[in-house]
Design an enzyme around this catalytic site. Structure first.
Site, mmCIF file in Angstrom:
data_model
loop_
_atom_site.group_PDB
_atom_site.id
_atom_site.type_symbol
_atom_site.label_atom_id
_atom_site.label_comp_id
_atom_site.label_asym_id
_atom_site.label_seq_id
_atom_site.Cartn_x
_atom_site.Cartn_y
_atom_site.Cartn_z
ATOM 1 C CG HIS A 307 -0.467 0.046 2.428
ATOM 2 N ND1 HIS A 307 -0.028 1.308 3.077
ATOM 3 C CD2 HIS A 307 -0.099 -0.978 3.450
ATOM 4 C CE1 HIS A 307 0.079 0.963 4.294
ATOM 5 N NE2 HIS A 307 0.057 -0.198 4.409
ATOM 6 C CG ASP A 319 2.790 0.045 7.768
ATOM 7 O OD1 ASP A 319 2.381 -0.398 6.710
ATOM 8 O OD2 ASP A 319 2.045 0.330 8.895
ATOM 9 C CD GLU A 353 -3.231 -1.554 5.535
ATOM 10 O OE1 GLU A 353 -3.382 -2.438 6.090
ATOM 11 O OE2 GLU A 353 -2.921 -0.656 5.975
ATOM 12 C CG ASP A 381 0.845 -3.779 4.930
ATOM 13 O OD1 ASP A 381 1.966 -3.016 5.155
ATOM 14 O OD2 ASP A 381 -0.049 -3.629 5.325
#
Ligand code: NAG
Ligand code: NAG
Ligand code: NAG
Ligand code: NAG
Length: 488
Positions: A307, A319, A353, A381
């Site tokens: 994402h 992240d 996300e 992820d």
């Protein structure tokens, strides 16, 4: 009806020649070694094919897998995904749902992947738009001390002058229930121990509503992390319908434990919390899609993903900048080697996300009509640290194929196939029966940095990213190029 000229004999000859030409694989196969391929193809469907045939077919990709690995780990593409991630996150910074930064990030990736020679397009999505605003907290009694906080996504703000109240510290939802009568008018501080992310995150997600039910005016929740150097960690939280919406922020492990110790001594703790958080109308955004079109079955898809959005702190490098970059890098590696698989390789960089897989859910709703053409969905992820294994969810028959595919990763020592391929953004497909894979990395430090100012490029290692990219590219390419789709 008008007859075209030509005898039935000539027509039959034409049909015969046509069938003959479609039997011969005239398309040059990059993996070479046609003899074994031909043997593997003699039987034309999975139900009929034995594991040994699959093993032979997959083993035929040993050379091409080595070439991908060499390019990614030792060759011209060494450190490229890391360099790309640094340029992207240093230029754009963090990119929370609804922000200008996120829209800049999408434009950046659209341009970069187009310049890289991939087929790129954007698919519109409406996404949540929560803004943090100014926020602060300080302890007023028993002594003055600033508290590091991060408001939680979707939280309401406080009145401009803030909320000043006595604190009730609890260690669990159970303790909160037991002490419900003490909670009225208080700021509830949750000092729950970290067990695992999956378990402990319930405090972040539901703490505000649970505290509101017993009359609290705000909540401060110990950050969901096993380790801290006074770092607050944000994340999404959910209000329950019909329950009063009170402001909710996370505090550091250090401050949660400090207030717990003070409360144990019977000291009265007073905190003032000020939060300018608010939710604006939904914003326009996009999922970003890049492809290498399959030469034989362009409609069939192996999907790779990460994402593009992040929280509004740090750089969102871990992240999930890393997952997004290796999903782009995998396509670059394949293209640089002049490879083109039978099926389409599709990289999707999801939007929003962090707000509950918003972009991915819309993608699923839109594209599920073509479910039977989705061969494998992949998501990274959980960081791009040193890869350990591939995680896979699918039928036993599909698992046997994947167990052969990961053997091709022997040069980078990641030949283990584990259970439970998963990820927020691919979960709708997996639940519907599409085979799914995720990347298992050496993630013991992942939650140290997760959703905090600490999620920066400094966490990322170039060699680890080379290995992740190589693994991602080999698995995607080989699955997309096998004679048959993975059995369901
Ligand atoms: C696959 O092969 C088996 C055995 O030859 C045959 O019975 C079956 O109908 C075939 N299935 C498909 C989908 O072609
Ligand atoms: C890749 O990164 C490693 C580790 O930082 C470094 O030793 C190596 O020289 C780099 N290689 C290239 C081509 O930049
Ligand atoms: C479904 O697949 C077909 C064939 O590839 C394609 O033309 C169509 O656009 C796809 N539809 C969606 C909604 O993805
Ligand atoms: C894989 O393991 C072998 C043996 O331990 C080691 O020599 C090699 O450097 C490893 N390769 C990678 C890419 O880590």
């Amino acid at each position: 009806m008008a007859q075209e000229g030509g005898s039935p004999f000539l027509l039959s000859l034409f049909i015969f020649l046509f069938i003959l030409s479609s039997l011969c694989d005239c398309h040059p196969h990059p993996a070479g070694s046609m003899g074994l391929m031909a043997a593997a193809r003699a039987v034309s469907n999975h139900t009929a094919r034995k594991v040994s045939d699959i093993a032979v077919e997959v083993a035929d990709y040993t050379d091409v897998a080595k070439r991908i690995i060499d390019l990614a780990v030792f060759g011209a593409a060494q450190n490229r995904s890391h360099r790309r991630l640094a340029d992207f996150t240093d230029t754009i910074g963090n990119r929370v749902s609804g922000s200008q930064n996120l829209e800049m990030a999408i434009k950046y990736m659209y341009n970069a992947m187009t310049q890289d020679g991939l087929d790129v397009h954007l698919e519109p999505v409406k996404i949540p738009h929560w803004v943090r605003g100014k926020e602060s907290a300080e302890m007023i009694a028993p002594r003055a001390k600033g508290l590091a906080i991060l408001g939680l996504g979707s939280s309401v703000g406080t009145p401009p002058e803030g909320i000043e109240a006595e604190v009730l510290v609890v260690q669990s939802f159970e303790e909160l229930k037991r002490r419900a009568s003490e909670a009225t008018g208080r700021i509830v501080v949750f000092n729950q121990p970290f067990v695992s992310y999956e378990e402990t995150v319930a405090y972040r997600a539901y703490g505000a509503s649970e505290a509101a039910k017993v009359g609290a005016v705000a909540t401060l929740i110990r950050s969901i992390t096993p380790f801290s150097i006074n770092s607050p960690h944000t994340g999404w939280q959910d209000y329950q319908d019909g329950v009063k919406r009170i402001p909710s922020a996370c505090i550091t492990i250090e401050d949660a434990e400090l207030m717990w110790r003070m409360a144990q001594r019977g000291q009265k703790i007073v905190v003032r919390l000020t939060m300018g958080a608010k939710t604006l109308p939904d914003a326009d955004s996009f999922n970003t899609v890049a492809e290498i079109t399959g030469w034989e079955h362009p409609e069939q898809v192996v999907l790779l993903s990460g994402h593009l959005d992040s929280w509004d702190v740090g750089q969102g490098a871990m992240d999930d900048g890393g997952g997004a970059m290796i999903s782009w890098e995998a396509l670059s590696l394949i293209k640089d080697l002049g490879l083109r698989p039978r099926r389409t390789l599709r990289t999707v960089l999801w939007t929003a996300e962090e707000q509950g897989g918003v972009g991915a859910q819309q993608y699923y709703d839109l594209h599920k009509v073509n479910m039977s053409n989705f061969d494998l969905v992949m998501e990274s992820d959980l960081g791009t640290f040193a890869p350990v294994a591939l995680q896979f969810t699918g039928s036993d028959a599909a698992r046997k194929v994947m167990a052969e595919v990961v053997k091709l990763l022997a040069p980078i020592n990641t030949t283990t196939l584990e259970a439970y391929g998963e990820g927020t953004d691919i979960s709708p497909w997996i639940r519907a029966g599409v085979p799914g894979a995720s990347l298992h990395v050496a993630d013991s430090r992942y939650f140290w940095f997760h959703h905090s100012e600490g999620d920066t490029m400094t966490v990322q290692d170039p060699q680890d990213m080379n290995l992740c990219s190589a693994l991602w590219a080999v698995v995607a390419y080989v699955v997309a190029d096998l004679q048959d789709m993975l059995p369901r």
